[in-house]
Design a protein around this motif. Structure first.
Motif: not given
Length: 294
Positions: A84-93, A135-140, A151-155
């Protein structure tokens, strides 16, 4: 007196009522899109923001940096995905995102404004407790089952509290704040935040006269494809319900609604690729995009 001189005098006379209107008023400008990567466009933007400060406006710049992040991720061979337009962001990213946004991009924007004659200082949302995030979460919808799933978007975060003290200190010292959209949670965790959302939250906290959302589109287009110069919040919501405001425009208009409902006099979506779009919007009667107001 030459025709050029007369034309210049006419322009100045026409701009005078707008100069008086915005004198000592705060204008938050969200700067992003692919225009950020074009050197001449970036320098022109810096000159325009410097001019605002020099004629008595108090500009605050919030910038994105998607293309620059994409370029760095490609260099590092790190793959990214979006929900939904948000970059999934893990620790490395997250390390890459913060490095790019709070580092070279932030400093390049501030330097372009300073080079044009105003003093600009680059900060991130972490500095001075400016952006407290959550923290943000999204439902898809699952394509196989049709059920909604979280959906867990990470950080990835969103602004929870804005503390504008550091911005007011900089504005009071005639310094243009340039903000990168990185925030910190109550537990000290860093979050990547959508720049549009940060700009809207900061504009609301400052009760800005205007929020200008520079994008890669002309503004809000009606069902017939024509640009709509001005809309009320109620008209925007009707456009979303009827489906002719859709896709990536929805989060942009929702940010504008958020800001307007928190005291911003008007929020404008406009094409940042148009030369001097900021000046056209503020200092001419025609405007340059879609104005959203209460």
């Amino acid at each position: 007196m030459t025709d050029d001189a007369l034309d210049q005098m006419a322009i100045l006379a026409g701009a005078l009522p707008f100069l008086k209107r915005y004198d000592d008023q705060t204008v938050v400008v969200k700067y992003g899109g692919h225009a950020m990567g074009e050197e001449e466009t970036a320098l022109r933007f810096g000159r325009d923001i410097a001019l605002l400060e020099q004629v008595g406006v108090n500009p605050v710049v919030v910038h994105g940096g998607g293309p620059q992040i994409n370029a760095m991720l490609k260099r590092l061979n790190v793959k990214s995905s979006f929900v939904q337009g948000l970059r999934v962001t893990d620790a490395e990213m997250l390390d890459v995102v913060e490095m790019v946004l709070a580092g070279p991009v932030n400093k390049q924007v501030a330097e372009a404004i300073t080079r044009a004659g105003a003093m600009a200082v680059g900060i991130s949302g972490k500095d001075g407790g400016l952006v407290r995030a959550r923290k943000v979460t999204r439902r898809v919808r699952d394509e196989a089952t049709g059920e909604m799933q979280e959906v867990d978007l990470g950080f990835v975060g969103e602004p929870e509290v804005i503390n504008p003290k550091i911005l007011r200190l900089l504005i009071g010292a005639d310094i243009v704040p340039v903000v990168s959209p990185v925030g910190v949670g109550a537990d000290g965790q860093t979050y990547n935040i959508n720049a549009d959302t940060v700009a809207g939250a900061i504009a609301g906290a400052l009760e800005a006269e205007r929020l200008l959302m520079l994008t890669d589109v002309r503004g809000v287009l009606g069902p017939d494809g024509a640009l709509i110069p001005e809309m009320t919040v109620a008209e925007v919501r009707r456009g979303i319900a009827e489906g002719w405001i859709s896709g990536g425009m929805i989060p942009k208009v929702e940010t504008c609604i958020y800001a307007v409902e928190r005291g911003v006099k008007g929020a404008v979506i406009l094409d940042g690729r148009v030369p001097h779009a900021v000046l056209l919007e503020l200092f001419t009667g025609a405007g340059a995009g879609t104005l959203i107001r209460a």
